[in-house]
Write a protein that holds these residues in place. Sequence first.
Motif, PDB file in Angstrom:
ATOM      1  N   UNK A   1       9.582   6.090   4.630  1.00 42.68           N
ATOM      2  CA  UNK A   1      10.614   5.088   4.371  1.00 42.68           C
ATOM      3  C   UNK A   1      10.624   4.617   2.933  1.00 42.68           C
ATOM      4  N   UNK A   2       9.453   4.313   2.398  1.00 35.94           N
ATOM      5  CA  UNK A   2       9.359   3.855   1.018  1.00 35.94           C
ATOM      6  C   UNK A   2       9.761   4.973   0.065  1.00 35.94           C
ATOM      7  N   UNK A   3       9.367   6.206   0.361  1.00 31.43           N
ATOM      8  CA  UNK A   3       9.725   7.333  -0.501  1.00 31.43           C
ATOM      9  C   UNK A   3      11.236   7.539  -0.534  1.00 31.43           C
ATOM     10  N   UNK A   4      11.901   7.440   0.609  1.00 27.34           N
ATOM     11  CA  UNK A   4      13.355   7.611   0.659  1.00 27.34           C
ATOM     12  C   UNK A   4      14.039   6.523  -0.156  1.00 27.34           C
ATOM     13  N   UNK A   5      13.601   5.285  -0.010  1.00 29.25           N
ATOM     14  CA  UNK A   5      14.189   4.181  -0.771  1.00 29.25           C
ATOM     15  C   UNK A   5      13.971   4.385  -2.269  1.00 29.25           C
ATOM     16  N   UNK A   6      12.782   4.810  -2.660  1.00 29.64           N
ATOM     17  CA  UNK A   6      12.498   5.025  -4.077  1.00 29.64           C
ATOM     18  C   UNK A   6      13.345   6.152  -4.657  1.00 29.64           C
ATOM     19  N   UNK A   7      13.541   7.217  -3.902  1.00 31.34           N
ATOM     20  CA  UNK A   7      14.384   8.324  -4.371  1.00 31.34           C
ATOM     21  C   UNK A   7      15.822   7.856  -4.527  1.00 31.34           C
TER      22      UNK A   7
ATOM     23  N   UNK B   1       0.835  -1.207   0.000  1.00 29.69           N
ATOM     24  CA  UNK B   1       0.000   0.000   0.000  1.00 29.69           C
ATOM     25  C   UNK B   1       0.866   1.251   0.000  1.00 29.69           C
ATOM     26  N   UNK B   2       1.929   1.244   0.810  1.00 29.93           N
ATOM     27  CA  UNK B   2       2.836   2.386   0.870  1.00 29.93           C
ATOM     28  C   UNK B   2       3.533   2.570  -0.472  1.00 29.93           C
ATOM     29  N   UNK B   3       3.992   1.482  -1.065  1.00 31.69           N
ATOM     30  CA  UNK B   3       4.662   1.555  -2.362  1.00 31.69           C
ATOM     31  C   UNK B   3       3.726   2.115  -3.421  1.00 31.69           C
ATOM     32  N   UNK B   4       2.498   1.663  -3.431  1.00 36.33           N
ATOM     33  CA  UNK B   4       1.524   2.155  -4.406  1.00 36.33           C
ATOM     34  C   UNK B   4       1.248   3.644  -4.220  1.00 36.33           C
TER      35      UNK B   4
ATOM     36  N   UNK C   1       2.177   9.120  -6.197  1.00 33.28           N
ATOM     37  CA  UNK C   1       2.503  10.519  -5.921  1.00 33.28           C
ATOM     38  C   UNK C   1       3.708  10.977  -6.736  1.00 33.28           C
ATOM     39  N   UNK C   2       4.639  10.083  -7.034  1.00 31.73           N
ATOM     40  CA  UNK C   2       5.811  10.445  -7.832  1.00 31.73           C
ATOM     41  C   UNK C   2       5.427  10.845  -9.252  1.00 31.73           C
ATOM     42  N   UNK C   3       4.472  10.148  -9.839  1.00 31.66           N
ATOM     43  CA  UNK C   3       4.105  10.472 -11.210  1.00 31.66           C
ATOM     44  C   UNK C   3       2.951  11.470 -11.276  1.00 31.66           C
ATOM     45  N   UNK C   4       2.428  11.862 -10.149  1.00 32.79           N
ATOM     46  CA  UNK C   4       1.435  12.922 -10.105  1.00 32.79           C
ATOM     47  C   UNK C   4       0.037  12.524 -10.501  1.00 32.79           C
TER      48      UNK C   4
END
Length: 62
Positions: A39-45, A6-9, A14-17
């Motif tokens: 946490x997921x956002x930091x890893x994705x960045x 759910x967090x990843x989704x 949000x990254x692609x807007x």
Amino acid sequence: MSNLLRALRAVLWSFIGLGGRRADAERRTSQVGILPLIGVAVVMVLLLIAGLITLAHFAAGT
């Protein structure tokens, strides 16, 4: 669906807007919680940056 998925989704949307309506975004955020999202956002960045650096490395031919 697990909390991590759910967090990843939510982060990917949000990254692609294309998060949809504000109510949908708030619902996804409230289901997951703020710390897993961060946490997921930091890893994705970090993965995005590593991918761009790797692409630049191969494009430069070094």
